[in-house]
Design a protein around this motif. Sequence first.
Motif, PDB file in Angstrom:
ATOM      1  N   LYS A  15       0.343  -4.202   4.885  1.00  0.00           N
ATOM      2  CA  LYS A  15      -0.254  -3.314   5.885  1.00  0.00           C
ATOM      3  C   LYS A  15       0.641  -3.214   7.124  1.00  0.00           C
ATOM      4  O   LYS A  15       0.811  -2.129   7.688  1.00  0.00           O
ATOM      5  CB  LYS A  15      -1.634  -3.831   6.284  1.00  0.00           C
ATOM      6  CG  LYS A  15      -2.696  -3.672   5.201  1.00  0.00           C
ATOM      7  CD  LYS A  15      -4.034  -4.244   5.643  1.00  0.00           C
ATOM      8  CE  LYS A  15      -5.090  -4.098   4.551  1.00  0.00           C
ATOM      9  NZ  LYS A  15      -6.379  -4.719   4.945  1.00  0.00           N
ATOM     10  N   ASN A  71       3.620  -0.976   6.340  1.00  0.00           N
ATOM     11  CA  ASN A  71       3.234   0.442   6.353  1.00  0.00           C
ATOM     12  C   ASN A  71       3.238   1.016   7.766  1.00  0.00           C
ATOM     13  O   ASN A  71       3.636   2.166   7.984  1.00  0.00           O
ATOM     14  CB  ASN A  71       1.838   0.614   5.748  1.00  0.00           C
ATOM     15  CG  ASN A  71       1.822   0.449   4.243  1.00  0.00           C
ATOM     16  OD1 ASN A  71       2.763   0.821   3.568  1.00  0.00           O
ATOM     17  ND2 ASN A  71       0.761  -0.129   3.709  1.00  0.00           N
ATOM     18  N   THR A  93       8.997   7.398  -0.624  1.00  0.00           N
ATOM     19  CA  THR A  93       7.552   7.404  -0.378  1.00  0.00           C
ATOM     20  C   THR A  93       6.760   7.078  -1.647  1.00  0.00           C
ATOM     21  O   THR A  93       5.687   6.470  -1.571  1.00  0.00           O
ATOM     22  CB  THR A  93       7.100   8.762   0.180  1.00  0.00           C
ATOM     23  OG1 THR A  93       7.501   9.809  -0.708  1.00  0.00           O
ATOM     24  CG2 THR A  93       7.711   9.006   1.554  1.00  0.00           C
ATOM     25  N   THR A  94       7.290   7.464  -2.801  1.00  0.00           N
ATOM     26  CA  THR A  94       6.620   7.156  -4.065  1.00  0.00           C
ATOM     27  C   THR A  94       6.623   5.650  -4.317  1.00  0.00           C
ATOM     28  O   THR A  94       5.612   5.071  -4.738  1.00  0.00           O
ATOM     29  CB  THR A  94       7.312   7.884  -5.233  1.00  0.00           C
ATOM     30  OG1 THR A  94       7.278   9.290  -4.987  1.00  0.00           O
ATOM     31  CG2 THR A  94       6.610   7.583  -6.550  1.00  0.00           C
ATOM     32  N   LYS A  95       7.774   5.013  -4.035  1.00  0.00           N
ATOM     33  CA  LYS A  95       7.867   3.560  -4.199  1.00  0.00           C
ATOM     34  C   LYS A  95       6.916   2.846  -3.239  1.00  0.00           C
ATOM     35  O   LYS A  95       6.282   1.851  -3.595  1.00  0.00           O
ATOM     36  CB  LYS A  95       9.297   3.082  -3.954  1.00  0.00           C
ATOM     37  CG  LYS A  95      10.329   3.619  -4.933  1.00  0.00           C
ATOM     38  CD  LYS A  95      10.198   2.981  -6.288  1.00  0.00           C
ATOM     39  CE  LYS A  95      11.336   3.415  -7.200  1.00  0.00           C
ATOM     40  NZ  LYS A  95      11.201   2.849  -8.572  1.00  0.00           N
ATOM     41  N   LEU A  96       6.822   3.345  -2.008  1.00  0.00           N
ATOM     42  CA  LEU A  96       5.927   2.728  -1.029  1.00  0.00           C
ATOM     43  C   LEU A  96       4.480   2.827  -1.495  1.00  0.00           C
ATOM     44  O   LEU A  96       3.717   1.846  -1.402  1.00  0.00           O
ATOM     45  CB  LEU A  96       6.095   3.388   0.340  1.00  0.00           C
ATOM     46  CG  LEU A  96       5.238   2.812   1.467  1.00  0.00           C
ATOM     47  CD1 LEU A  96       5.601   1.350   1.730  1.00  0.00           C
ATOM     48  CD2 LEU A  96       5.419   3.632   2.747  1.00  0.00           C
ATOM     49  N   ALA A  97       4.090   3.988  -1.982  1.00  0.00           N
ATOM     50  CA  ALA A  97       2.731   4.166  -2.481  1.00  0.00           C
ATOM     51  C   ALA A  97       2.464   3.234  -3.665  1.00  0.00           C
ATOM     52  O   ALA A  97       1.378   2.644  -3.786  1.00  0.00           O
ATOM     53  CB  ALA A  97       2.514   5.619  -2.884  1.00  0.00           C
ATOM     54  N   HIS A  98       3.467   3.083  -4.538  1.00  0.00           N
ATOM     55  CA  HIS A  98       3.310   2.203  -5.692  1.00  0.00           C
ATOM     56  C   HIS A  98       3.188   0.740  -5.265  1.00  0.00           C
ATOM     57  O   HIS A  98       2.389  -0.020  -5.839  1.00  0.00           O
ATOM     58  CB  HIS A  98       4.495   2.382  -6.651  1.00  0.00           C
ATOM     59  CG  HIS A  98       4.255   1.797  -8.001  1.00  0.00           C
ATOM     60  ND1 HIS A  98       5.273   1.326  -8.803  1.00  0.00           N
ATOM     61  CD2 HIS A  98       3.103   1.597  -8.706  1.00  0.00           C
ATOM     62  CE1 HIS A  98       4.770   0.868  -9.935  1.00  0.00           C
ATOM     63  NE2 HIS A  98       3.459   1.019  -9.909  1.00  0.00           N
ATOM     64  N   ASN A 108       1.905  -0.323  -2.467  1.00  0.00           N
ATOM     65  CA  ASN A 108       0.550  -0.482  -1.938  1.00  0.00           C
ATOM     66  C   ASN A 108      -0.471  -0.620  -3.064  1.00  0.00           C
ATOM     67  O   ASN A 108      -1.449  -1.369  -2.942  1.00  0.00           O
ATOM     68  CB  ASN A 108       0.197   0.692  -1.033  1.00  0.00           C
ATOM     69  CG  ASN A 108       0.784   0.542   0.352  1.00  0.00           C
ATOM     70  OD1 ASN A 108       0.346  -0.286   1.139  1.00  0.00           O
ATOM     71  ND2 ASN A 108       1.797   1.328   0.668  1.00  0.00           N
ATOM     72  N   TYR A 109      -0.226   0.099  -4.140  1.00  0.00           N
ATOM     73  CA  TYR A 109      -1.114  -0.011  -5.310  1.00  0.00           C
ATOM     74  C   TYR A 109      -0.964  -1.384  -5.972  1.00  0.00           C
ATOM     75  O   TYR A 109      -1.958  -2.041  -6.316  1.00  0.00           O
ATOM     76  CB  TYR A 109      -0.780   1.096  -6.307  1.00  0.00           C
ATOM     77  CG  TYR A 109      -1.405   0.917  -7.662  1.00  0.00           C
ATOM     78  CD1 TYR A 109      -2.759   1.168  -7.870  1.00  0.00           C
ATOM     79  CD2 TYR A 109      -0.628   0.485  -8.748  1.00  0.00           C
ATOM     80  CE1 TYR A 109      -3.332   0.991  -9.137  1.00  0.00           C
ATOM     81  CE2 TYR A 109      -1.186   0.306 -10.001  1.00  0.00           C
ATOM     82  CZ  TYR A 109      -2.542   0.557 -10.192  1.00  0.00           C
ATOM     83  OH  TYR A 109      -3.108   0.374 -11.425  1.00  0.00           O
ATOM     84  N   GLU A 169      10.218  -3.068  -6.988  1.00  0.00           N
ATOM     85  CA  GLU A 169       9.908  -1.944  -6.122  1.00  0.00           C
ATOM     86  C   GLU A 169      10.384  -2.190  -4.688  1.00  0.00           C
ATOM     87  O   GLU A 169      10.815  -1.256  -4.000  1.00  0.00           O
ATOM     88  CB  GLU A 169       8.404  -1.664  -6.139  1.00  0.00           C
ATOM     89  CG  GLU A 169       7.868  -1.196  -7.483  1.00  0.00           C
ATOM     90  CD  GLU A 169       8.396   0.161  -7.894  1.00  0.00           C
ATOM     91  OE1 GLU A 169       9.593   0.268  -8.226  1.00  0.00           O
ATOM     92  OE2 GLU A 169       7.623   1.125  -7.868  1.00  0.00           O
TER      93      GLU A 169
END
Length: 230
Positions: free
Chosen positions: A177, A180, A192-197, A199-200, A215
């Motif tokens: 967190k 982010n 941004t895709t890696k960051l979202a992944h 977080n998942y 990642e």
Amino acid sequence: MAILSAEHSDQLYWLGRYSERVYTTIKLFAQQFDDMLDLKTEEYETFCQKQDIPNIYASKEDFVRRYCFDEADPNSIFSNLIRAYDNAVVLREEIGSETLCYIQLAVYDMNKAKNSEAPILHLQKVMDNIVAFWGMVDDSIDSECVRSLIKFGKRLERIDLYVRMRIDRREIKREMKRLNLRIGRTGLKYNTTKLAHLNYLVEVTPMDYELILQEIESLLDQEEKLAAGF
């Protein structure tokens, strides 16, 4: 406000990573110090495996001495502190002499620990100086970009180390967190895709530690990566 060069941006980022690496590895080492010296000879071998560093140490006693203080060992705490210091010195103009001073004090206390019969006490002072350094980053550096690059490196390194050492997932989620909130202020290009992944992945049970590490390493765009660090 002066525009940061790409070189200085990298150095700020790595100052954050190396200072965090010193702080957290001392913390983790101190927590396992008694086990390493007592009955659990294999503890240091497991420690090396989790850190993904070669086990070049002849014994637990050799590990305690060389992993902490051997400047010729690129994976030692001392070597990482020197890297933090080298970056801080060339960034004096960006971070200020007072902020740099605490990294210098950490090196001073590391040398005292190296020559002490009670090294853990002096290693605690190294940690204290790193914390004071971070405090000065907040208190004395006006540039949000400079602060954010250091803090982003710090957060990324902490997540990396926490994942490797299988620290409680609540701590990993807490650091995620914080990352982010910081990454968008750095000016770095990131995936941004890696960051979202990422977080998942920190929310999924069971946590896939190896995939999280992959990642993390691919979060920054290739041209933003410093060859000496990645």
